[in-house]
Design a protein around this motif. Sequence first.
Motif, mmCIF file in Angstrom:
data_model
loop_
_atom_site.group_PDB
_atom_site.id
_atom_site.type_symbol
_atom_site.label_atom_id
_atom_site.label_comp_id
_atom_site.label_asym_id
_atom_site.label_seq_id
_atom_site.Cartn_x
_atom_site.Cartn_y
_atom_site.Cartn_z
ATOM 1 N N TRP A 251 0.838 -1.196 0.000
ATOM 2 C CA TRP A 251 0.000 0.000 0.000
ATOM 3 C C TRP A 251 0.874 1.247 0.000
ATOM 4 N N SER A 252 0.379 2.322 -0.577
ATOM 5 C CA SER A 252 1.110 3.585 -0.601
ATOM 6 C C SER A 252 0.284 4.663 0.087
ATOM 7 N N GLU A 253 0.963 5.543 0.814
ATOM 8 C CA GLU A 253 0.285 6.629 1.520
ATOM 9 C C GLU A 253 0.476 7.941 0.764
ATOM 10 N N ILE A 254 -0.636 8.635 0.558
ATOM 11 C CA ILE A 254 -0.615 9.982 0.004
ATOM 12 C C ILE A 254 -1.112 10.919 1.110
ATOM 13 N N ILE A 255 -0.370 11.992 1.363
ATOM 14 C CA ILE A 255 -0.807 12.983 2.352
ATOM 15 C C ILE A 255 -1.112 14.280 1.612
ATOM 16 N N ILE A 256 -2.358 14.711 1.701
ATOM 17 C CA ILE A 256 -2.810 15.928 1.035
ATOM 18 C C ILE A 256 -2.989 17.002 2.110
ATOM 19 N N THR A 257 -2.320 18.118 1.942
ATOM 20 C CA THR A 257 -2.439 19.229 2.890
ATOM 21 C C THR A 257 -3.266 20.344 2.259
ATOM 22 N N VAL A 258 -4.324 20.761 2.964
ATOM 23 C CA VAL A 258 -5.183 21.849 2.484
ATOM 24 C C VAL A 258 -5.500 22.771 3.655
ATOM 25 N N ASP A 259 -6.012 23.951 3.349
ATOM 26 C CA ASP A 259 -6.483 24.849 4.403
ATOM 27 C C ASP A 259 -7.664 24.204 5.122
ATOM 28 N N THR A 260 -7.790 24.471 6.419
ATOM 29 C CA THR A 260 -8.849 23.813 7.187
ATOM 30 C C THR A 260 -10.244 24.136 6.653
ATOM 31 N N LYS A 261 -10.416 25.328 6.074
ATOM 32 C CA LYS A 261 -11.742 25.672 5.546
ATOM 33 C C LYS A 261 -12.125 24.788 4.362
ATOM 34 N N ASP A 262 -11.124 24.151 3.726
ATOM 35 C CA ASP A 262 -11.377 23.313 2.556
ATOM 36 C C ASP A 262 -11.390 21.828 2.883
ATOM 37 N N ILE A 263 -11.223 21.495 4.156
ATOM 38 C CA ILE A 263 -10.995 20.092 4.513
ATOM 39 C C ILE A 263 -12.180 19.199 4.140
ATOM 40 N N GLU A 264 -13.406 19.690 4.329
ATOM 41 C CA GLU A 264 -14.573 18.847 4.051
ATOM 42 C C GLU A 264 -14.688 18.537 2.561
ATOM 43 N N THR A 265 -14.566 19.569 1.719
ATOM 44 C CA THR A 265 -14.658 19.349 0.269
ATOM 45 C C THR A 265 -13.526 18.450 -0.214
ATOM 46 N N ALA A 266 -12.309 18.727 0.262
ATOM 47 C CA ALA A 266 -11.157 17.929 -0.161
ATOM 48 C C ALA A 266 -11.297 16.482 0.298
ATOM 49 N N SER A 267 -11.823 16.282 1.494
ATOM 50 C CA SER A 267 -12.015 14.921 2.003
ATOM 51 C C SER A 267 -13.049 14.172 1.170
ATOM 52 N N ASN A 268 -14.117 14.869 0.783
ATOM 53 C CA ASN A 268 -15.133 14.238 -0.059
ATOM 54 C C ASN A 268 -14.539 13.797 -1.390
ATOM 55 N N ILE A 269 -13.688 14.650 -1.968
ATOM 56 C CA ILE A 269 -13.049 14.305 -3.235
ATOM 57 C C ILE A 269 -12.155 13.089 -3.057
ATOM 58 N N ALA A 270 -11.325 13.106 -2.020
ATOM 59 C CA ALA A 270 -10.416 11.981 -1.775
ATOM 60 C C ALA A 270 -11.202 10.704 -1.501
ATOM 61 N N ASN A 271 -12.303 10.836 -0.771
ATOM 62 C CA ASN A 271 -13.096 9.660 -0.411
ATOM 63 C C ASN A 271 -13.792 9.042 -1.614
ATOM 64 N N MET A 272 -14.070 9.856 -2.636
ATOM 65 C CA MET A 272 -14.674 9.320 -3.854
ATOM 66 C C MET A 272 -13.684 8.440 -4.621
ATOM 67 N N VAL A 273 -12.413 8.747 -4.464
ATOM 68 C CA VAL A 273 -11.394 8.005 -5.207
ATOM 69 C C VAL A 273 -11.020 6.720 -4.485
ATOM 70 N N VAL A 274 -10.808 6.815 -3.176
ATOM 71 C CA VAL A 274 -10.395 5.635 -2.407
ATOM 72 C C VAL A 274 -11.239 5.529 -1.138
ATOM 73 N N PRO A 275 -12.458 5.051 -1.241
ATOM 74 C CA PRO A 275 -13.353 5.016 -0.083
ATOM 75 C C PRO A 275 -12.926 4.029 0.989
ATOM 76 N N TYR A 276 -11.950 3.167 0.690
ATOM 77 C CA TYR A 276 -11.569 2.125 1.651
ATOM 78 C C TYR A 276 -10.435 2.536 2.575
#
Length: 313
Positions: free
Chosen positions: A9-34
């Motif tokens: 397995w490989s780890e990707i760490i995405i850093t965003v501003d806290t105000k964007d965390i929900e939208t960014a998390s939704n995007i990431a979760n659509m790609v790798v929900p597991y």
Amino acid sequence: MDSIVNESWSEIIITVDTKDIETASNIANMVVPYGIYIEDYSDLENEVMEIAHIDLIEEELLKADRTKGFIHVYVNPHENPMEAVSFIEERLSSEDIPYTFEVDDCATEDWVNNWKQYFHPMPIGEKLLIRPTWEDEYDADGRTVLHIEPGLAFGTGSHPTTKLCLETLEKYIDNKSTVLDIGCGSGILSIASLLLGAKSAFGVDIDSLAVKTALANAEENGFDESRFQVVQGNLSDKVTGKYSVVVANIVADIIMEFNKDVGNFLEDNGVYITGGIIETREDEVLYSFAQNHFEVVERFEEKGWLVFVLKKS
């Protein structure tokens, strides 16, 4: 979580501003929900008090950056990690979310090249073989070969939604088809349509790199601008005319936005094929289809991802 720490397995760490965390998390979760977890220390004291009813917090946590959130994504490389990376990057950019990426301790250049070892020629549906351009030894076994170099653009055929869309296009494309491909990425769906007999295809992508990649891939497969055109644009803002097949393999939120306009570009008896929808978003996407006067003709599912075939109701 034992499988997640396995070296496969490989780890990707995405850093965003806290105000964007929900939208960014939704995007990431659509790609790798597991495999995903989120670090957000913006309201640390209140959250600790609410959960533990104490105000003693480790000093290291108190020093954490409160302005940034960190999304940790775990990708099984056998499912083509670079495709997940480029998908997330493209969607964050389209939402105007500033971000930085870390991928293990591996330089991005190495990462781009390393994932290729997991992408091999693969049969899709009944007619196509997807062949990465760096693979010279393959047996087409009577299938039509689609040569692809995805680069950093989304679309190799290995992601469940891309695979489902390819299989679906095979059922609906004939020699009279004209195809509009929204969010075309590497151009894989447009080029597949042409190889399946479509008269022409028109691709649109918000990413200029994807536009260049799609043009190069079309040329690699023998299609010039008389059969395939691609432009940089946001959804349909650069589109004119009507098409017999409209395909949009993007994400649920953007599909729901596009649903309002797609009818303007679809012939009366045409089909609208949508992918990139994770099953947890199904109800709201179906509501959007109904609100915009589309009825579901077929529904396909693989690994929690959905593809719909629709017609004007």
